[in-house]
Write an enzyme that holds these catalytic residues in place. Structure first.
Site, PDB file in Angstrom:
ATOM      1  CE  LYS A 158      -4.288   1.454   2.640  1.00 57.75           C
ATOM      2  NZ  LYS A 158      -4.999   1.527   1.237  1.00 57.75           N
TER       3      LYS A 158
HETATM    4  N1  PMP Z   1      -7.417  -2.130  -3.283  1.00 60.62           N
HETATM    5  C1  PMP Z   1      -7.037  -0.851  -2.836  1.00 60.62           C
HETATM    6  C2  PMP Z   1      -6.058  -0.159  -4.003  1.00 60.62           C
HETATM    7  C3  PMP Z   1      -7.285  -0.197  -1.781  1.00 60.62           C
HETATM    8  O1  PMP Z   1      -6.835   1.201  -1.575  1.00 60.62           O
HETATM    9  C4  PMP Z   1      -7.917  -0.677  -0.955  1.00 60.62           C
HETATM   10  C5  PMP Z   1      -8.085  -0.020   0.716  1.00 60.62           C
HETATM   11  N2  PMP Z   1      -7.271  -0.238   1.624  1.00 60.62           N
HETATM   12  C6  PMP Z   1      -8.570  -2.083  -0.900  1.00 60.62           C
HETATM   13  C7  PMP Z   1      -8.250  -2.709  -2.218  1.00 60.62           C
HETATM   14  C8  PMP Z   1      -9.170  -2.728   0.283  1.00 60.62           C
HETATM   15  O2  PMP Z   1      -8.445  -3.062   1.319  1.00 60.62           O
HETATM   16  P1  PMP Z   1      -8.612  -3.261   2.762  1.00 60.62           P
HETATM   17  O3  PMP Z   1     -10.088  -4.217   2.678  1.00 60.62           O
HETATM   18  O4  PMP Z   1      -7.622  -3.755   3.557  1.00 60.62           O
HETATM   19  O5  PMP Z   1      -9.191  -1.932   3.251  1.00 60.62           O
END
Ligand code: PMP
Length: 316
Positions: A158
Site C-alpha cells: 500500500k
Molecule cells: N484495493 C486498494 C487499491 C485499496 O486502496 C484498498 C483500501 N485499503 C483495498 C483494495 C481494500 O483493502 P482493505 O480491505 O484492506 O481496506
C-alpha cells in the site's frame, strides 16, 4: 476537516496535529516513497465502546509494504496495537473513526532512491465520515486507466505513490458520471476498484481476482472470504477474471475498510442482476456489520475494544 483538537502520534510521541508538520522537500511527498494503512473503528453508543477492526492484519500488511520500500517499522505489531489503542483513548472519540498509520521517507533533500533514506512513522486518527453509502447501489465503469503492474510498482504494497493510479481512475469515473471505476491489469484482466477489492457472484459461487492480478490483498477481502466459507459454506474461486464476466455476474460488490461491503448496481451501463442488492451480498454484508460492531462472539478476536479489555486482540 477540522483537526485542531486531534492528537496524533508522530516523531516518537503524542502531539497536537498542528504541531506535527513535514517539510516541503520531504522525500515521501516529492517521490511518493511512503506506505500507509486505513483502519476502521466502529462506535457502539449503547455499549459505549469503540471497536477497532483487524488491527493486526493492517499492521502486518504495513510491515510488508515497509519491507518492499526498504523501511523498518519502529515498533512490533504488538506495540503498534497498544500504541493505537492509547492514541484513540487520548482523543476520547465517541464516534466511528478512521485511523491512518503511515511510514514515509523523511529526508529533506533531493535524490530519488530507496536506500539510505531515513523514515518517520505517524498515526493520525480522525472521525469517520461515510465513504460510500452501503444502501445505494454503485454505478461503475471499466477505467481507461490500467492498474499498475507488479513489474512497475507492486500493488500488493500500500504505497502512497501508487495512489496516483487510483486517483486517475476515480476522477475519470466520477467526471464521467459514475460512482467508481474498475481497473483492468495490463493484460486485460479485472484487477480492482480505486480503493476496493472486487467480488462477483455467479450461480451461487463467489469469484474474486487472485493476489497475482495486481490487487491489494485487502483485509476486508480476506474477512469476507473467511465469513463466506465459514458461515455460509460458499465456494470461493480466486482466479483471473475477464471483463466480459463483469457483464454476466448475478451480483457484484466491492470490499474495503473505508467502503465496507458496497454493492454494484451497474457496470458499463449493464445492470447487475436486477440492479438491487443481491441475496449473497446482503447476507455477507449483514454478517460483516455484526462482526465489526462486536456482535458476533466467535469473531471477537478480529476486533480490539478501546475503552475496555484493551489488551484483547489476536491475529486470525
Ligand atoms: N484495493 C486498494 C487499491 C485499496 O486502496 C484498498 C483500501 N485499503 C483495498 C483494495 C481494500 O483493502 P482493505 O480491505 O484492506 O481496506
Amino acid at each position: 476537516m477540522d483537526l485542531s483538537s486531534t492528537i496524533v502520534y508522530a516523531k516518537g510521541g503524542f502531539r497536537a496535529y498542528e504541531d506535527a508538520k513535514v517539510g516541503l522537500l520531504t522525500h515521501g511527498l516529492q517521490y511518493g516513497t511512503g506506505c500507509f494503512e486505513g483502519i476502521r473503528g466502529y462506535w457502539d453508543a449503547a455499549e459505549r465502546e469503540l471497536s477497532l477492526v483487524l488491527l493486526r492484519d493492517h499492521y502486518d500488511r504495513l510491515a510488508l509494504s515497509a519491507k518492499i520500500l526498504m523501511m523498518d517499522l519502529p515498533h512490533t505489531t504488538d506495540e503498534l496495537v497498544d500504541l493505537t489503542v492509547d492514541l484513540v483513548k487520548r482523543n476520547g472519540f465517541e464516534t466511528n473513526i478512521y485511523i491512518r498509520p503511515c511510514l514515509y521517507k523523511s529526508a529533506e533533500d533531493v535524490g530519488v532512491r530507496l536506500h539510505n533514506v531515513p523514515s518517520e512513522f505517524a498515526i493520525i486518527p480522525i472521525p469517520f465520515t461515510t465513504y460510500l453509502d452501503p444502501h445505494k447501489g454503485m454505478k461503475v465503469c471499466v477505467s481507461s486507466w490500467r492498474r499498475a503492474d507488479d513489474t512497475m510498482a507492486p500493488p500488493r504494497a500500500k504505497i502512497t505513490g501508487l495512489y496516483v493510479n487510483s486517483a486517475l481512475a476515480k476522477t475519470e469515473a466520477v467526471m464521467n458520471g459514475y460512482d467508481e471505476a474498475i481497473l483492468l491489469s495490463h493484460d486485460g484482466h479485472v484487477a480492482e476498484g480505486s480503493a476496493e477489492n472486487l467480488f462477483l457472484v455467479r450461480r451461487g459461487v463467489l469469484y474474486t481476482p487472485d493476489p497475482s492480478q495486481n490487487v491489494l490483498e485487502g483485509c476486508t477481502r480476506k474477512a469476507i472470504m473467511d465469513i463466506a466459507a465459514g458461515e455460509f459454506g460458499l465456494q470461493i474461486v480466486e482466479r483471473s477474471i475477464d471483463r466480459g464476466e463483469l457483464y454476466s455476474a448475478d451480483e457484484m460488490f466491492f470490499t474495503g475498510t473505508a467502503a465496507g461491503i458496497a454493492y454494484i448496481e451497474s457496470v458499463d451501463h449493464r445492470t447487475v442482476g436486477n440492479g438491487q442488492m443481491g441475496p449473497v451480498t446482503k447476507r455477507l454484508g449483514e454478517f460483516y456489520s455484526r462482526v465489526v460492531t462486536a456482535k458476533e462472539p466467535r469473531y471477537r478476536d478480529w476486533i480490539t475494544p478501546v475503552y475496555k479489555d484493551a489488551k484483547v486482540s489476536s491475529s486470525r
